[in-house]
Design a protein around this motif. Structure first.
Motif, short mmCIF file in Angstrom:
data_model
loop_
_atom_site.label_atom_id
_atom_site.label_comp_id
_atom_site.label_asym_id
_atom_site.label_seq_id
_atom_site.Cartn_x
_atom_site.Cartn_y
_atom_site.Cartn_z
N VAL A 112 0.83 -1.20 0.00
CA VAL A 112 0.00 0.00 0.00
C VAL A 112 0.87 1.25 0.00
CG1 VAL A 112 -0.24 0.21 2.51
CG2 VAL A 112 -2.06 1.04 1.01
N TYR A 113 2.10 1.15 0.52
CA TYR A 113 2.97 2.33 0.57
C TYR A 113 3.43 2.74 -0.83
CZ TYR A 113 3.05 0.77 5.45
OH TYR A 113 2.69 0.36 6.71
N PRO A 114 4.01 1.83 -1.65
CA PRO A 114 4.32 2.25 -3.02
C PRO A 114 3.08 2.60 -3.83
CG PRO A 114 4.75 -0.10 -2.74
CD PRO A 114 4.53 0.48 -1.37
N ALA A 115 1.93 1.99 -3.50
CA ALA A 115 0.70 2.35 -4.20
C ALA A 115 0.33 3.80 -3.92
CB ALA A 115 -0.44 1.43 -3.77
N ALA A 116 0.48 4.24 -2.68
CA ALA A 116 0.19 5.63 -2.33
C ALA A 116 1.15 6.58 -3.04
CB ALA A 116 0.27 5.82 -0.82
N ILE A 117 2.42 6.20 -3.11
CA ILE A 117 3.40 7.03 -3.83
C ILE A 117 3.04 7.10 -5.30
CG2 ILE A 117 5.82 7.20 -4.52
CD1 ILE A 117 6.53 5.85 -1.85
N GLY A 118 2.69 5.95 -5.88
CA GLY A 118 2.29 5.94 -7.29
C GLY A 118 1.07 6.78 -7.55
N ALA A 119 0.09 6.73 -6.66
CA ALA A 119 -1.12 7.53 -6.83
C ALA A 119 -0.80 9.02 -6.76
CB ALA A 119 -2.14 7.16 -5.75
N ALA A 120 0.11 9.41 -5.87
CA ALA A 120 0.50 10.81 -5.75
C ALA A 120 1.19 11.29 -7.03
CB ALA A 120 1.40 11.01 -4.55
N LEU A 121 2.11 10.48 -7.55
CA LEU A 121 2.80 10.85 -8.80
C LEU A 121 1.82 10.91 -9.97
CD1 LEU A 121 6.07 8.71 -8.47
CD2 LEU A 121 5.84 11.19 -8.24
N HIS A 122 0.92 9.96 -10.02
CA HIS A 122 -0.09 9.92 -11.08
C HIS A 122 -0.92 11.21 -11.06
CE1 HIS A 122 -3.06 8.28 -13.84
NE2 HIS A 122 -4.02 8.48 -12.94
N PHE A 123 -1.34 11.63 -9.88
CA PHE A 123 -2.16 12.84 -9.74
C PHE A 123 -1.39 14.07 -10.19
CE2 PHE A 123 -4.78 15.50 -6.50
CZ PHE A 123 -5.50 16.04 -7.55
N ILE A 124 -0.14 14.17 -9.76
CA ILE A 124 0.67 15.34 -10.14
C ILE A 124 0.86 15.40 -11.65
CG2 ILE A 124 3.00 16.32 -10.01
CD1 ILE A 124 3.11 15.32 -7.11
N LEU A 125 1.16 14.26 -12.27
CA LEU A 125 1.42 14.25 -13.71
C LEU A 125 0.16 14.44 -14.54
CD1 LEU A 125 4.02 11.33 -13.86
CD2 LEU A 125 4.47 13.78 -14.08
N VAL A 126 -0.99 14.01 -14.01
CA VAL A 126 -2.24 14.16 -14.76
C VAL A 126 -2.57 15.63 -14.98
CG1 VAL A 126 -4.75 13.97 -14.51
CG2 VAL A 126 -3.32 11.96 -14.24
N VAL A 127 -2.37 16.46 -13.98
CA VAL A 127 -2.79 17.86 -14.09
C VAL A 127 -1.84 18.67 -14.96
CG1 VAL A 127 -3.97 17.84 -11.87
CG2 VAL A 127 -1.58 18.46 -11.95
N LYS A 128 -0.64 18.14 -15.24
CA LYS A 128 0.32 18.75 -16.17
C LYS A 128 0.70 20.17 -15.79
CE LYS A 128 -1.49 15.97 -19.99
NZ LYS A 128 -2.10 15.97 -21.33
N SER A 129 0.66 20.47 -14.52
CA SER A 129 1.10 21.78 -14.03
C SER A 129 1.37 21.61 -12.54
CB SER A 129 0.03 22.85 -14.29
OG SER A 129 -1.17 22.53 -13.64
N TRP A 130 1.52 22.71 -11.83
CA TRP A 130 1.85 22.61 -10.41
C TRP A 130 0.84 23.37 -9.56
CZ3 TRP A 130 5.45 19.23 -8.95
CH2 TRP A 130 6.35 18.78 -9.93
N PRO A 131 -0.46 23.06 -9.68
CA PRO A 131 -1.43 23.68 -8.77
C PRO A 131 -1.27 23.10 -7.38
CG PRO A 131 -2.49 22.02 -10.11
CD PRO A 131 -1.08 22.11 -10.60
N PRO A 132 -1.83 23.78 -6.37
CA PRO A 132 -1.59 23.34 -4.99
C PRO A 132 -2.23 22.01 -4.64
CG PRO A 132 -3.14 25.18 -5.05
CD PRO A 132 -2.57 25.05 -6.43
N GLU A 133 -3.39 21.65 -5.22
CA GLU A 133 -4.12 20.48 -4.77
C GLU A 133 -3.30 19.19 -4.84
OE1 GLU A 133 -8.54 18.43 -5.15
OE2 GLU A 133 -7.70 19.52 -6.86
N PRO A 134 -2.73 18.81 -6.00
CA PRO A 134 -1.96 17.56 -6.02
C PRO A 134 -0.73 17.60 -5.14
CG PRO A 134 -1.71 18.72 -8.10
CD PRO A 134 -2.79 19.41 -7.35
#
Length: 214
Positions: free
Chosen positions: A162-184
């Protein structure tokens, strides 16, 4: 879907008034029901498919974070929510599955050539797919029968994924938005704090002297 504790440990701390686990699932699926209803009613904006896909993924991430919050709440504040952790973890998986199905069916129309091209060429899809693959065995073994078959230690080791899954989900969210807004970035910071807490605590346990048997 995370670090297992003993029955004695589960009884320690302040236990909130218990509610049936089925109620956790019912409440947990309310956002999904509303999102699909809003999609049918054409209330999801100019790009409803993209909104639906991303909203389902975000809810999966939220429930995944919720599973990681349970242990610190018990250890730091004596708030015992252990009986609901499995439900939270399974809700994370179900939302991730809905997120994936929305992408495969509504976005790509089951065009497997296009899907494979996305997986190969787009890092956020590669990471997202890998994260979902990690969640599958966790969901399949989130039951008492699996614990009995595997044994407690093997089950606990598996569910540390679950730990690498959480890291993967965080990276996925950041890359999806294609910018650096505060939420991800806020979500990624929460994951970093929760995993950092576990790392520091594990270092503290390693530094403790072992008790010799009497």
């Amino acid at each position: 879907m995370a670090d297992r504790v003993s029955v004695q440990g589960a009884k320690k701390g302040f236990a909130l008034p218990q509610v049936p686990r089925i109620l956790v699932y019912i409440v947990g699926f309310i956002p999904a029901v509303w999102l699909f209803y809003a999609g049918i009613a054409d209330q999801l904006g100019a790009d409803p498919m993209r909104y639906l896909e991303q909203a389902l993924g975000l809810w999966a991430f939220r429930f995944l974070i919720a599973t990681l919050v349970v242990t610190p709440l018990r250890q730091l504040f004596s708030i015992n929510l252990l009986r609901y952790r499995r439900a939270l973890g399974l809700l994370a998986f179900y939302y991730a599955l809905l997120h994936l199905v929305t992408y495969l069916v509504l976005d790509q129309g089951l065009d497997f050539a296009a899907i494979w091209a996305d997986i190969v060429k787009r890092p956020y899809i590669t990471i997202g797919m890998a994260t979902f693959v990690i969640l599958v065995p966790l969901a399949l073994t989130s039951n008492n029968a699996a614990i009995r078959r595997m044994g407690g230690q093997a089950w606990a080791r598996l569910h540390r994924l679950v730990y690498p899954a959480a890291i993967g989900a965080a990276l996925h969210f950041i890359l999806v938005v294609k910018s650096w807004p505060p939420e991800p970035l806020i979500y990624a910071a929460i994951v970093a704090v929760l995993l950092g807490y576990r790392f520091v605590r594990s270092l503290g346990r390693r530094g403790e002297p072992r008790r010799r048997p009497a």
